[in-house]
Design an enzyme around this catalytic site. Structure first.
Site, short mmCIF file in Angstrom:
data_model
loop_
_atom_site.label_atom_id
_atom_site.label_comp_id
_atom_site.label_asym_id
_atom_site.label_seq_id
_atom_site.Cartn_x
_atom_site.Cartn_y
_atom_site.Cartn_z
N ASP A 128 -50.48 -8.67 -50.98
CA ASP A 128 -50.18 -9.22 -49.65
C ASP A 128 -48.90 -10.07 -49.64
OD1 ASP A 128 -50.99 -11.39 -51.09
OD2 ASP A 128 -52.70 -11.90 -49.81
N ASP A 259 -43.60 -6.64 -68.15
CA ASP A 259 -42.92 -7.18 -66.96
C ASP A 259 -43.08 -8.69 -66.87
OD1 ASP A 259 -45.66 -6.13 -66.47
OD2 ASP A 259 -45.44 -7.17 -64.55
N ASP A 269 -44.27 -16.37 -65.59
CA ASP A 269 -45.39 -15.76 -64.87
C ASP A 269 -46.73 -16.33 -65.32
OD1 ASP A 269 -43.44 -14.36 -63.61
OD2 ASP A 269 -44.44 -12.43 -63.73
P1 AMP Z 1 -48.46 -10.30 -62.30
O1 AMP Z 1 -49.56 -9.68 -63.10
O2 AMP Z 1 -48.86 -11.48 -61.47
O3 AMP Z 1 -47.27 -10.60 -63.14
O4 AMP Z 1 -48.01 -9.21 -61.22
C1 AMP Z 1 -47.72 -7.87 -61.51
C2 AMP Z 1 -47.00 -7.23 -60.36
O5 AMP Z 1 -47.79 -7.31 -59.17
C3 AMP Z 1 -45.66 -7.83 -60.03
O6 AMP Z 1 -44.83 -6.80 -59.58
C4 AMP Z 1 -46.01 -8.78 -58.90
O7 AMP Z 1 -44.92 -9.07 -58.07
C5 AMP Z 1 -47.08 -8.00 -58.16
N1 AMP Z 1 -48.01 -8.87 -57.42
C6 AMP Z 1 -48.98 -9.68 -57.93
N2 AMP Z 1 -49.65 -10.28 -56.94
C7 AMP Z 1 -49.11 -9.86 -55.77
C8 AMP Z 1 -49.37 -10.13 -54.39
N3 AMP Z 1 -50.34 -10.95 -54.00
N4 AMP Z 1 -48.60 -9.50 -53.47
C9 AMP Z 1 -47.63 -8.66 -53.84
N5 AMP Z 1 -47.34 -8.37 -55.12
C10 AMP Z 1 -48.06 -8.95 -56.08
MG MG Z 2 -45.55 -10.84 -63.32
#
Ligand code: AMP
Ligand code: MG
Length: 496
Positions: A128, A259, A269
């Site tokens: 979101d 990532d 992150d």
């Molecule tokens: P993360 O595991 O938090 O590093 O996220 C992995 C991927 O999911 C990254 O591309 C983030 O930008 C995306 N992401 C995580 N949470 C959200 C969210 N609530 N809305 C949009 N993208 C998200």
């Molecule tokens: Mg991330």
């Protein structure tokens, strides 16, 4: 809620902006403005990060900057964008990802400024675009805690909250964290351009990173004429140092996907991270990590696996596989060397000589085994041991163990070894290596619960303690205690 922010005049806070990432080319990002955040309020602010940015700290009290960092008004001189990257998640190729909820404003004083939780981007996939208050407070505090510990990390200028509802497992409220780092480029950026067969972009990206952050790679004697192999080696070394510091302090990242790996070797992150309470080498802090891929004691191997992915992504530039393998080798020497140095520093053993090396190794192995066997509180143990070395009046170390005779036997051997070193030197080293304060889950939880009731004093107190975690901070013993019983019910998942 679309790009309404652009209707406002831009705020000038006296910062000079450059937008070097935005000059890499359109394949790297999508320009877009953050979403507005309804009725924002300050939750936490770091004067020290404001100083780093050259931002007058008075702005941190201003309603204007609040609106800007909430995404409600543009900042003069910035070129907001979301960058595209890819990556391996939990060991599998995940394809295209990207800044799904983070917007890069630009770069000032050599530091990039990002708003995390600032709305949908073309890379949001099923998300979101938002972040909740809970995870934003954790990211804010942990960034500054890691910096206080001397571990390379992205920083956080502030957290801004809003009562806007956000659906996760339950309905929570929204927040935006302003994150700061020299660069937010990840291993996944390189994987993206390699995987999508865009060699020109891969080269542009590598050259950008080398010229800005690793200029010595152009003059590498070992990899002469191959700055990309030198880059891989340099990143491997920085990553090895960072992970060694995590292991020494008892930090578990929780989601070590490629990532989430910084090309600068920064901790980035912050999601389901945890500082160990009781010492459990196999501890899994992320409840979504059912296989324990990212368990505490797996981190050094996982970081190497991630570097291997980076090596594969750089291979079109490096040319020969042997060179890439040679560049990665440095991880295998730097990680154990830094880890050992840090662990001996925790013990106050600074003069490892041929005479004492075997004794020291034995002391280290045996104490880690005793700590694991009794799940002894990791932070309390090291801090109390430091006070023993210092000869200060402190709570007993042996009482932390169930196996008291095992602890006594080890403590006797340790005191015999310590007797060979000037006491003051050992104690000083230990007291500046073994923190009194770490961001335990229960402390983060207390800050979150109070903030939900609009009481930000716990965030403020924790920030102050964690900024200087090696100081005693008399009167704040509760923040240095082992977790209360209720803490065992805190579950930290990827949901953020
Ligand atoms: P993360 O595991 O938090 O590093 O996220 C992995 C991927 O999911 C990254 O591309 C983030 O930008 C995306 N992401 C995580 N949470 C959200 C969210 N609530 N809305 C949009 N993208 C998200
Ligand atoms: Mg991330």
């Amino acid at each position: 809620m679309t790009l309404a922010a652009q209707n406002f005049t831009a705020l000038d806070v006296g910062l000079t902006w450059r937008n070097s990432f935005a000059q890499l080319g359109k394949r790297f990002f999508t320009p877009l403005a953050p979403w507005p955040l309804p009725a924002p309020y300050w939750v936490g602010r770091s004067a020290s990060v404001a100083r780093e940015l050259g931002l007058n700290a008075l702005w941190l009290n201003s309603p204007e900057l609040l609106q800007v960092l909430a995404g409600n008004q543009p900042m003069a001189g910035t070129q907001p964008l979301a960058s595209v990257y890819s990556g391996h998640q939990f060991g599998q190729w995940a394809g295209q990802l990207g800044d799904g909820r983070a917007i890069l404003l630009g770069e000032t004083g050599g530091l990039e400024v990002q708003l995390k939780g600032s709305g949908l981007t073309p890379y949001s996939r099923m998300g979101d675009g938002r972040a909740v208050l809970r995870s934003s407070i954790r990211e804010f505090l942990c960034s500054e805690a890691m910096h206080g510990l001397g571990i390379a990390t992205s920083r956080a200028l502030c957290v801004i909250g809003s009562d806007a509802p956000i659906r996760r497992e339950t309905v929570e409220t929204a927040a935006v964290v302003t994150r700061v780092a020299p660069s937010f480029i990840r291993f996944g950026h390189f994987e993206h351009f390699c995987h999508h067969d865009q060699p020109a972009q891969l080269k542009i990206l590598a050259d950008y990173v080398i010229d800005r952050f690793y200029p010595a790679c152009r003059a590498s004697a070992k990899f002469s004429g191959n700055p990309y192999a030198a880059l891989l080696e340099a990143v491997s070394e920085r990553t090895a140092t960072m992970v060694a510091q995590w292991q020494a302090v008892g930090f578990c990242h929780g989601v070590l996907n490629t990532d989430n790996m910084s090309i600068l070797g920064l901790t980035i992150d912050y999601g389901p991270f945890q500082f160990l309470d009781g010492f459990d080498p196999g501890h899994i802090c992320n409840h979504s990590d059912t296989q324990g891929r990212y368990a505490f004691d797996q981190q050094p191997n996982i970081a190497y696996w991630n570097l291997f992915c980076l090596g594969q992504a750089l291979l079109p530039l490096i040319g020969e596989q042997e060179l890439a393998i040679a560049a990665l080798e440095s991880y295998k020497t730097v990680f154990p060397a830094v880890f050992e140095r840090l662990m001996f520093a925790k013990l106050g053993l600074l003069d490892a000589s041929a005479n004492t090396a075997t004794v020291d190794q034995g002391l280290l192995q045996d104490i880690l085994q005793l700590l694991a066997q009794d799940r002894v509180d990791y932070t309390l143990f090291w801090r109390r041991l430091s006070h023993v070395a210092a000869g200060t009046h402190a709570p007993s170390v042996r009482e932390l163990f169930l196996d008291r005779s095992g602890a006594d036997a080890w403590l006797l051997r340790y005191s015999e070894r310590l007797a060979l070193i000037p006491r003051g030197l050992a104690a000083d080293l230990m007291l500046e290596t073994n923190p009194k304060f770490v961001l335990r889950n229960f402390l983060g939880e207390q800050a979150i619960q109070a903030s939900k009731l609009k009481d930000y004093s716990v965030v403020e107190t924790l920030l102050r303690l964690l900024e200087s975690p090696f100081e005693e901070h008399a009167g704040f013993e509760d923040y240095a205690a082992s977790p209360p019983d209720w803490a065992s019910s805190i579950e930290i998942s990827c949901s953020s």
